[in-house]
Scaffold this active site. Structure first.
Site, mmCIF file in Angstrom:
data_model
loop_
_atom_site.group_PDB
_atom_site.id
_atom_site.type_symbol
_atom_site.label_atom_id
_atom_site.label_comp_id
_atom_site.label_asym_id
_atom_site.label_seq_id
_atom_site.Cartn_x
_atom_site.Cartn_y
_atom_site.Cartn_z
ATOM 1 C CG ASP A 153 73.333 -79.867 46.676
ATOM 2 O OD1 ASP A 153 72.226 -79.512 47.331
ATOM 3 O OD2 ASP A 153 73.614 -80.056 45.364
ATOM 4 C CE LYS A 177 65.804 -76.557 44.129
ATOM 5 N NZ LYS A 177 66.782 -77.397 43.374
#
Ligand SMILES: *Cc1c(COP(=O)(O)O)cnc(C)c1O
Length: 399
Positions: A223, A250
């Site tokens: 991740d 992000k």
């Protein structure tokens, strides 16, 4: 009425109202603030970057969005091709979605179905780290280990599909020995556990994890929603150890529009590639591969490479180490630094109460949580601006 995240609305302090933003700065009516947390770690190029803004505007003039079921478009074709070249190894197959949490859900669904497609229905369990954070949706919460979620997971039902393991190699070996045959995946935030408290660990752990995953035929998921795009001082941790599935979010879209990508290697992709429609991946968020998000991502990656961001991040780390060298205080438990992240952990969370306002008055926006005061700066930050952040952090303890 707005319902704000992670706070009790009844007792919440009034948030600062932002009226403009440019470069590393946020502007309120009466203050100019360095954003020391890059808007939850995504705003790596700073605000109002003219090239990224223009890329989004140009795309909006063509079309902002079309669905991906049965349709495709140039921005997503270009972005997939770019990511294929930009990401290490054979991480080549991009599945887009609208947020990091959903990207994690897709990764976990992919891993489970990979084995089901092989007729292995017994591999239903997932291994993840203690103090992990993987997002706020239910399965992401389940593989996470955030105490704030424990009560809601308890109400939801027994947490029977997930095992947590510490970041030490003997514990990892023991976990694989005990559960290896029933695991489909081991999911980690590689090297840097963000929302779990900016915890940092060694690459040797991930090297061993790779070996164990191969030995026990378990998929390794990185991740990299937070660690991707340079945050740890590596472009991606996947440059050092190759996972089977990598999740990006992000900073992927330069922080301008929410989007995520779950990237699979050839082995995982081939586990779905078949004449049988039941072996297809059943997922498809409405806004996957939004054209504006793709345009922002493409421009962001172009700038990242052209402006040699890895050098900038190295410099940020050097300055951070220099500025925090020798800093100690009876209230401070530890100072941790990795790449573009610095964390000051205090012994008692109460000792950070009031720090946000203290920083505001000194021209820095900060958002400490629990016992962690930290910075995750935009990479375009100057030396003076960086020093101002660290001076503010240190001044809080020496006031
Ligand atoms: C932020 C984060 C997520 C969730 O991403 P959202 O876009 O907020 O859903 C998942 N994993 C990690 C490691 C994160 O830091």
């Amino acid at each position: 009425m707005i319902w704000y995240p992670y706070v009790q609305m009844k007792t919440m302090k009034e948030p600062y109202k932002i009226v403009d933003a440019e470069g590393v700065y946020l502007y309120t009516e009466d203050q100019k603030l360095i954003d020391s947390v890059s808007s939850w770690w995504c705003m790596i190029h700073g605000y109002k970057n003219p090239e990224i803004t223009e890329a989004i505007k140009n795309q909006a003039d063509q079309f902002s969005h079309v669905m991906l079921g049965g349709l495709t478009h140039e921005p997503v074709q270009k972005l997939s091709a770019k990511l294929r070249e930009f990401l290490p190894g054979d991480l080549d197959y991009c599945f887009f979605s609208d947020s990091g949490s959903v990207g994690v859900e897709v990764a976990l669904k992919m891993a489970l179905q990979y084995y089901i497609n092989r007729g292995e229905w017994n591999r239903t369990k997932v291994l993840s780290l203690t103090h992990a954070y993987h997002g706020d949706t239910f399965k992401a919460m389940e593989v996470g280990d955030d105490e704030d979620y424990h009560f809601i997971l308890e109400a939801y039902g027994e947490k029977k599909d997930v095992f947590h393991v510490d970041t030490n190699i003997p514990a990892l070996e023991a976990a694989f020995k005990a559960h290896g045959a029933e695991l489909n995946a081991f999911i980690v935030e590689p090297l840097l556990q963000g929302a779990g408290g900016m915890r940092m660990y060694d690459i040797s752990y991930l090297q061993r994890a790779r070996e164990l995953c191969d030995e026990y035929d378990v998929l390794l998921i990185f991740d990299e929603v937070a660690t991707g795009f340079g945050r740890t001082g590596n472009r991606f941790v996947a440059d050092l150890v190759l996972p089977d599935i990598q999740v990006l979010g992000k900073a992927l879209t330069a922080g301008y529009i929410g989007h995520a990508c779950t990237v699979a290697n050839h082995k995982v992709y081939n586990g779905f590639y078949n004449d049988d429609p039941d072996k297809a991946l059943m997922h498809g968020p409405t806004f996957m591969r939004n054209a504006l998000a793709c345009a922002a991502a493409l421009k962001g990656i172009e700038i990242f490479e052209r402006e040699n961001y890895m050098e900038k991040i190295k410099k940020i780390e050097e300055i951070s180490r220099r500025e925090m060298a020798g800093f100690t205080h009876p209230k401070v438990k530890e100072v941790r630094i990795m790449g573009g992240c610095t964390c000051v952990e205090v012994l008692d969370p109460k000792d950070l109460e009031g720090f946000q306002q203290f920083a505001y008055e000194r021209g820095v926006f900060s958002r400490p949580f629990l016992s962690y005061m930290y910075s995750m700066v935009p990479y375009i930050i100057t030396e003076e601006e960086l020093v101002q952040i660290f001076d503010t952090m240190k001044a809080w303890f020496n006031k």
